[in-house]
Design a protein around this motif. Structure first.
Motif, PDB file in Angstrom:
ATOM      1  N   THR A  88     -44.064  -2.148 -33.915  1.00 43.68           N
ATOM      2  CA  THR A  88     -43.116  -1.234 -33.400  1.00 43.68           C
ATOM      3  C   THR A  88     -42.392  -0.775 -35.019  1.00 43.68           C
ATOM      4  OG1 THR A  88     -41.496  -2.977 -33.552  1.00 43.68           O
ATOM      5  CG2 THR A  88     -42.589  -2.608 -31.620  1.00 43.68           C
ATOM      6  N   PRO A  89     -41.749   0.336 -34.816  1.00 44.40           N
ATOM      7  CA  PRO A  89     -41.195   0.653 -36.183  1.00 44.40           C
ATOM      8  C   PRO A  89     -40.037  -0.511 -36.719  1.00 44.40           C
ATOM      9  CG  PRO A  89     -41.089   2.516 -34.560  1.00 44.40           C
ATOM     10  CD  PRO A  89     -41.635   1.341 -33.800  1.00 44.40           C
ATOM     11  N   SER A  90     -39.539  -1.237 -35.850  1.00 47.64           N
ATOM     12  CA  SER A  90     -38.888  -2.322 -36.212  1.00 47.64           C
ATOM     13  C   SER A  90     -39.477  -3.402 -37.166  1.00 47.64           C
ATOM     14  CB  SER A  90     -38.012  -3.152 -35.225  1.00 47.64           C
ATOM     15  OG  SER A  90     -37.127  -2.268 -34.583  1.00 47.64           O
ATOM     16  N   GLU A  91     -40.633  -3.642 -36.521  1.00 46.50           N
ATOM     17  CA  GLU A  91     -41.638  -4.570 -37.157  1.00 46.50           C
ATOM     18  C   GLU A  91     -42.141  -3.868 -38.522  1.00 46.50           C
ATOM     19  OE1 GLU A  91     -43.654  -6.914 -33.488  1.00 46.50           O
ATOM     20  OE2 GLU A  91     -44.681  -5.100 -34.304  1.00 46.50           O
ATOM     21  N   VAL A  92     -42.532  -2.644 -38.631  1.00 43.20           N
ATOM     22  CA  VAL A  92     -42.916  -1.951 -39.770  1.00 43.20           C
ATOM     23  C   VAL A  92     -41.749  -2.108 -41.070  1.00 43.20           C
ATOM     24  CG1 VAL A  92     -43.669   0.082 -40.978  1.00 43.20           C
ATOM     25  CG2 VAL A  92     -44.589  -0.617 -38.761  1.00 43.20           C
ATOM     26  N   VAL A  93     -40.601  -1.707 -40.552  1.00 39.56           N
ATOM     27  CA  VAL A  93     -39.263  -1.854 -41.272  1.00 39.56           C
ATOM     28  C   VAL A  93     -39.032  -3.238 -41.820  1.00 39.56           C
ATOM     29  CG1 VAL A  93     -36.856  -1.467 -41.781  1.00 39.56           C
ATOM     30  CG2 VAL A  93     -38.538   0.367 -40.597  1.00 39.56           C
TER      31      VAL A  93
ATOM     32  N   ARG B 150     -51.616   0.477 -35.796  1.00 37.40           N
ATOM     33  CA  ARG B 150     -50.888   1.624 -34.858  1.00 37.40           C
ATOM     34  C   ARG B 150     -49.168   1.498 -34.894  1.00 37.40           C
ATOM     35  NH1 ARG B 150     -55.047   2.354 -29.651  1.00 37.40           N
ATOM     36  NH2 ARG B 150     -56.510   3.463 -30.962  1.00 37.40           N
ATOM     37  N   VAL B 151     -48.673   2.476 -34.864  1.00 32.49           N
ATOM     38  CA  VAL B 151     -47.270   2.504 -34.534  1.00 32.49           C
ATOM     39  C   VAL B 151     -46.960   3.301 -33.501  1.00 32.49           C
ATOM     40  CG1 VAL B 151     -44.888   3.186 -35.609  1.00 32.49           C
ATOM     41  CG2 VAL B 151     -46.722   2.149 -37.165  1.00 32.49           C
ATOM     42  N   GLY B 152     -46.165   2.791 -32.480  1.00 30.07           N
ATOM     43  CA  GLY B 152     -45.517   3.360 -31.281  1.00 30.07           C
ATOM     44  C   GLY B 152     -44.187   3.467 -31.042  1.00 30.07           C
ATOM     45  N   GLY B 153     -43.728   4.518 -30.376  1.00 31.87           N
ATOM     46  CA  GLY B 153     -42.286   4.745 -29.905  1.00 31.87           C
ATOM     47  C   GLY B 153     -42.068   6.198 -29.538  1.00 31.87           C
ATOM     48  N   MET B 154     -41.142   6.655 -29.851  1.00 34.92           N
ATOM     49  CA  MET B 154     -40.552   8.102 -29.453  1.00 34.92           C
ATOM     50  C   MET B 154     -40.611   8.964 -30.749  1.00 34.92           C
ATOM     51  SD  MET B 154     -40.029   7.589 -26.310  1.00 34.92           S
ATOM     52  CE  MET B 154     -38.970   8.794 -25.486  1.00 34.92           C
TER      53      MET B 154
ATOM     54  N   ILE C  99     -41.411   8.484 -35.854  1.00 32.81           N
ATOM     55  CA  ILE C  99     -41.405   7.706 -34.937  1.00 32.81           C
ATOM     56  C   ILE C  99     -40.244   6.713 -34.952  1.00 32.81           C
ATOM     57  CG2 ILE C  99     -42.704   5.907 -33.729  1.00 32.81           C
ATOM     58  CD1 ILE C  99     -44.137   8.459 -33.541  1.00 32.81           C
ATOM     59  N   THR C 100     -39.606   6.337 -33.787  1.00 32.86           N
ATOM     60  CA  THR C 100     -38.447   5.344 -33.547  1.00 32.86           C
ATOM     61  C   THR C 100     -38.754   4.576 -32.383  1.00 32.86           C
ATOM     62  OG1 THR C 100     -35.949   5.351 -33.555  1.00 32.86           O
ATOM     63  CG2 THR C 100     -37.052   6.991 -32.425  1.00 32.86           C
ATOM     64  N   ASP C 101     -38.055   3.381 -32.624  1.00 35.03           N
ATOM     65  CA  ASP C 101     -37.894   2.547 -31.211  1.00 35.03           C
ATOM     66  C   ASP C 101     -36.535   2.291 -31.139  1.00 35.03           C
ATOM     67  OD1 ASP C 101     -36.975   0.855 -33.236  1.00 35.03           O
ATOM     68  OD2 ASP C 101     -38.448  -0.663 -32.986  1.00 35.03           O
ATOM     69  N   MET C 102     -35.441   3.352 -31.348  1.00 36.48           N
ATOM     70  CA  MET C 102     -34.207   3.412 -31.154  1.00 36.48           C
ATOM     71  C   MET C 102     -33.273   2.334 -32.042  1.00 36.48           C
ATOM     72  SD  MET C 102     -34.281   5.893 -29.137  1.00 36.48           S
ATOM     73  CE  MET C 102     -35.283   6.566 -28.001  1.00 36.48           C
ATOM     74  N   ALA C 103     -33.946   1.595 -32.675  1.00 34.42           N
ATOM     75  CA  ALA C 103     -33.421   0.788 -33.690  1.00 34.42           C
ATOM     76  C   ALA C 103     -33.689   1.256 -35.251  1.00 34.42           C
ATOM     77  CB  ALA C 103     -33.654  -0.819 -33.440  1.00 34.42           C
ATOM     78  N   GLN C 104     -35.098   1.189 -35.304  1.00 32.03           N
ATOM     79  CA  GLN C 104     -35.490   1.704 -36.897  1.00 32.03           C
ATOM     80  C   GLN C 104     -36.397   2.687 -36.568  1.00 32.03           C
ATOM     81  OE1 GLN C 104     -34.519   0.348 -39.561  1.00 32.03           O
ATOM     82  NE2 GLN C 104     -33.252  -1.316 -38.369  1.00 32.03           N
ATOM     83  N   THR C 105     -36.731   3.648 -37.786  1.00 31.93           N
ATOM     84  CA  THR C 105     -37.507   4.734 -37.815  1.00 31.93           C
ATOM     85  C   THR C 105     -38.585   4.548 -38.746  1.00 31.93           C
ATOM     86  OG1 THR C 105     -36.303   5.959 -39.498  1.00 31.93           O
ATOM     87  CG2 THR C 105     -35.614   6.252 -37.153  1.00 31.93           C
TER      88      THR C 105
ATOM     89  N   GLN D 232     -43.271   0.446 -24.676  1.00 32.97           N
ATOM     90  CA  GLN D 232     -42.284   0.438 -23.765  1.00 32.97           C
ATOM     91  C   GLN D 232     -41.419  -0.836 -24.064  1.00 32.97           C
ATOM     92  OE1 GLN D 232     -40.891   2.702 -21.266  1.00 32.97           O
ATOM     93  NE2 GLN D 232     -39.458   1.426 -21.513  1.00 32.97           N
ATOM     94  N   TYR D 233     -41.952  -1.969 -24.133  1.00 34.03           N
ATOM     95  CA  TYR D 233     -41.508  -3.353 -24.490  1.00 34.03           C
ATOM     96  C   TYR D 233     -40.707  -3.262 -25.669  1.00 34.03           C
ATOM     97  CZ  TYR D 233     -40.931  -8.149 -25.546  1.00 34.03           C
ATOM     98  OH  TYR D 233     -40.148  -9.538 -26.253  1.00 34.03           O
ATOM     99  N   ALA D 234     -41.200  -2.571 -26.912  1.00 35.66           N
ATOM    100  CA  ALA D 234     -40.680  -2.462 -28.183  1.00 35.66           C
ATOM    101  C   ALA D 234     -39.238  -1.526 -27.923  1.00 35.66           C
ATOM    102  CB  ALA D 234     -41.450  -1.609 -29.076  1.00 35.66           C
ATOM    103  N   LEU D 235     -39.356  -0.478 -27.274  1.00 34.63           N
ATOM    104  CA  LEU D 235     -38.065   0.323 -26.749  1.00 34.63           C
ATOM    105  C   LEU D 235     -36.985  -0.531 -26.193  1.00 34.63           C
ATOM    106  CD1 LEU D 235     -39.895   3.693 -25.860  1.00 34.63           C
ATOM    107  CD2 LEU D 235     -38.257   3.048 -27.963  1.00 34.63           C
ATOM    108  N   ASP D 236     -37.490  -1.298 -25.080  1.00 37.73           N
ATOM    109  CA  ASP D 236     -36.547  -1.970 -24.177  1.00 37.73           C
ATOM    110  C   ASP D 236     -35.920  -3.059 -25.250  1.00 37.73           C
ATOM    111  OD1 ASP D 236     -37.154  -0.491 -22.230  1.00 37.73           O
ATOM    112  OD2 ASP D 236     -38.590  -1.835 -21.331  1.00 37.73           O
ATOM    113  N   SER D 237     -36.634  -3.793 -26.006  1.00 35.34           N
ATOM    114  CA  SER D 237     -36.193  -4.762 -26.979  1.00 35.34           C
ATOM    115  C   SER D 237     -35.068  -4.234 -28.120  1.00 35.34           C
ATOM    116  CB  SER D 237     -37.407  -5.694 -27.820  1.00 35.34           C
ATOM    117  OG  SER D 237     -38.061  -6.126 -26.661  1.00 35.34           O
ATOM    118  N   ALA D 238     -35.445  -3.145 -28.332  1.00 35.55           N
ATOM    119  CA  ALA D 238     -34.706  -2.403 -29.350  1.00 35.55           C
ATOM    120  C   ALA D 238     -33.370  -2.074 -29.038  1.00 35.55           C
ATOM    121  CB  ALA D 238     -35.142  -1.502 -30.213  1.00 35.55           C
ATOM    122  N   GLN D 239     -33.333  -1.406 -27.770  1.00 29.66           N
ATOM    123  CA  GLN D 239     -32.004  -0.873 -26.994  1.00 29.66           C
ATOM    124  C   GLN D 239     -31.177  -2.443 -26.718  1.00 29.66           C
ATOM    125  OE1 GLN D 239     -33.563   1.361 -24.019  1.00 29.66           O
ATOM    126  NE2 GLN D 239     -33.754   3.143 -25.189  1.00 29.66           N
TER     127      GLN D 239
END
Length: 150
Positions: free
Chosen positions: A38-43, A54-58, A77-83, A133-140
């Motif tokens: 996820t973007p949060s893990e990358v950051v 792979r990196v996934g998100g919106m 790409i964002t997971d709503m917490a990190q980009t 989807q799990y990453a987005l939900d967790s970040a939110q």
């Protein structure tokens, strides 16, 4: 040579061939294995450097920038917490657009920019990779918890 020695020698040869074959298969498997982050893990630095993943998100709204050559595209790409900033050279899928889910495959550069070799867009309104989807939900949920603490 005694029959028992012949059998042991034959068994040792077969075992060494088996070990060699397993080592070759595992090496090939390891080279082709692609992990999802996820973007949060990358950051946070949990993603590998110098390896494909792979990196996934919106795709962040307003982040798509097309270069004059018509093939090079930059977006976030964002997971709503990190980009994570992404650059890609090639043709984008028809369903790729801002505010929609996407998964990009490539490598993270030393400057923190992700250079994608492949871009995958969701194929209908209801689909998103389970990990994304799990990453987005967790970040939110994490973002909501942080805002409640303030």
């Amino acid at each position: 040579m005694k029959p028992r020695s012949k059998r042991l020698l034959l068994l040792a040869g077969a075992a060494s061939l088996l070990v060699g074959a397993v080592a070759l298969v595992l090496t090939a498997f390891q080279e082709n294995l692609v992990f999802f982050h996820t973007p949060s893990e990358v950051v946070a630095g949990k993603a590998p450097t110098g390896r494909t993943f792979r990196v996934g998100g919106m795709v962040e709204e307003g982040s798509i920038q097309r270069q004059p050559d018509g093939l090079t595209v930059s977006f976030v790409i964002t997971d709503m917490a990190q980009t994570v900033p992404v650059s890609y050279r090639g043709t984008l899928p028809d369903l790729f657009q801002e505010g929609k889910g996407a998964v990009v495959q490539g490598q993270l550069g030393p400057d923190g920019r992700f250079t994608a070799t492949e871009v995958l867009a969701k194929h209908d309104e209801n689909y998103m990779p389970v990990e994304a989807q799990y990453a987005l939900d967790s970040a939110q949920m994490q973002k909501a918890a942080e805002s409640m603490q303030q």
